[in-house]
Design an enzyme around this catalytic site. Structure first.
Site, PDB file in Angstrom:
ATOM      1  N   GLY A   1       0.794  -1.215   0.000  1.00 24.05           N
ATOM      2  CA  GLY A   1       0.000   0.000   0.000  1.00 24.05           C
ATOM      3  C   GLY A   1       0.830   1.270   0.000  1.00 24.05           C
TER       4      GLY A   1
ATOM      5  CG  HIS B   1       3.417   0.605  -5.562  1.00 30.24           C
ATOM      6  ND1 HIS B   1       3.637   1.691  -4.755  1.00 30.24           N
ATOM      7  CD2 HIS B   1       4.017  -0.451  -4.955  1.00 30.24           C
ATOM      8  CE1 HIS B   1       4.328   1.317  -3.696  1.00 30.24           C
ATOM      9  NE2 HIS B   1       4.582   0.026  -3.788  1.00 30.24           N
TER      10      HIS B   1
ATOM     11  CE  LYS C   1      12.136   1.436  -3.909  1.00 29.14           C
ATOM     12  NZ  LYS C   1      12.820   1.090  -2.623  1.00 29.14           N
TER      13      LYS C   1
ATOM     14  CB  SER D   1      10.888   4.592  -1.657  1.00 28.45           C
ATOM     15  OG  SER D   1      10.715   3.951  -0.413  1.00 28.45           O
TER      16      SER D   1
END
Length: 278
Positions: A27, A33, A145, A181
């Site tokens: 999440g 994402h 990553k 991130s």
């Protein structure tokens, strides 16, 4: 888009489709994402994601309690990216009373992140094994990553003969080079600027390698010089390693290398990497 909080409910929905691309997440989604989700959408009949902050991959002194969470925002972003299904369990759904199983992967979990964060990769391997068993995707998508995590998952899938294609997507970065991130949200404005030292250190290695340098010691020293120029940057490791075994190299050979580092900027720990092609 349907949101499914139970294993039974997700499996029932999954049984109705043929090819499924899966993006596991904790999440607090960002563009990295969403790039994975959009790729899963493009390459499969149905795209699914998970939203689950996995407690077993955090050690007691890490940031599980304050790890950023934004469920409603995440669901909106997933829907806008074309996601069809979301598996969003509570902890007791994934780890019910009496749960006492852990997946241990040796070798590559004992260095780099594994050396700094004991038990981390057992938590990662266990939850990913569960998620792949629950979701049964055709393809599962991960970001470069988290390079060591990708290597661990590839080994998990290979060693346990899990029938899924692991797709690795390039690291998504801000325009100034900072790798995306969820933990970037912890950074103050000044820390955000200082965090650019990670990508500068990696670029220094790439420049030397492109000019013909093959000494891993010299490449590590180049990273150390860049990191040392920012007093608030405290490195946990700076690595030039075999891309498969993750063992440190003396010389970068035809197999290339994974160049990775973990650096604390204030109270925030960030990781980044590049792959040098042989």
């Amino acid at each position: 888009m349907i949101v499914l909080p139970t294993i039974k409910g997700f499996r029932a929905a999954r049984a109705k489709v043929a090819t499924l691309g899966f993006v596991p997440t904790m999440g607090f989604l960002h563009e990295g994402h969403l790039a994975l989700v959009r790729r899963a959408v493009a390459e499969n009949e149905v795209a699914a994601a998970s939203l689950f902050v996995n407690p077993t991959q955090f050690s007691p002194n890490e940031d599980f309690a304050r790890y950023p969470r934004a469920r409603e925002r995440d669901l909106e972003l997933l829907e806008s990216a074309g996601c069809d299904m979301v598996f969003a369990p509570e902890a007791d759904e994934m780890y019910p009373a009496g749960f006492d199983t852990s997946v241990h992967i040796g070798g590559i979990t004992e260095v780099l992140e594994g050396a700094i964060r004991p038990g981390h990769f057992a938590g990662v391997a266990t939850v990913v094994a569960k998620l792949l068993n629950i979701v049964q995707p055709t393809s599962a998508y991960f970001g470069q990553k988290d390079a060591q995590q990708v290597a661990v998952i590839q080994k998990l899938v290979r060693d346990l003969d899990i029938p899924v294609q692991v797709v690795v997507h390039p690291t998504v970065r801000e325009l100034d080079g900072l790798a995306l991130s969820s933990r970037n949200s912890y950074l103050s404005a000044a820390e955000r600027q200082n965090a650019l030292v990670l990508s500068r250190a990696l670029h220094a290695v790439e420049r030397l390698y492109g000019a013909g340098e093959r000494s891993a010691e010299i490449l590590r020293a180049a990273m150390a010089t860049e990191i040392g120029a920012v007093p608030s940057a405290q490195p946990d490791y700076m690595s030039v390693a075999d891309p498969i075994t993750l063992q440190e190299l003396g010389t970068v050979g035809p197999e290339g290398a994974l160049v990775s580092l973990a650096v604390r900027i204030g109270a925030t720990r960030l990781i980044d990497n590049v792959v040098l092609s042989g």
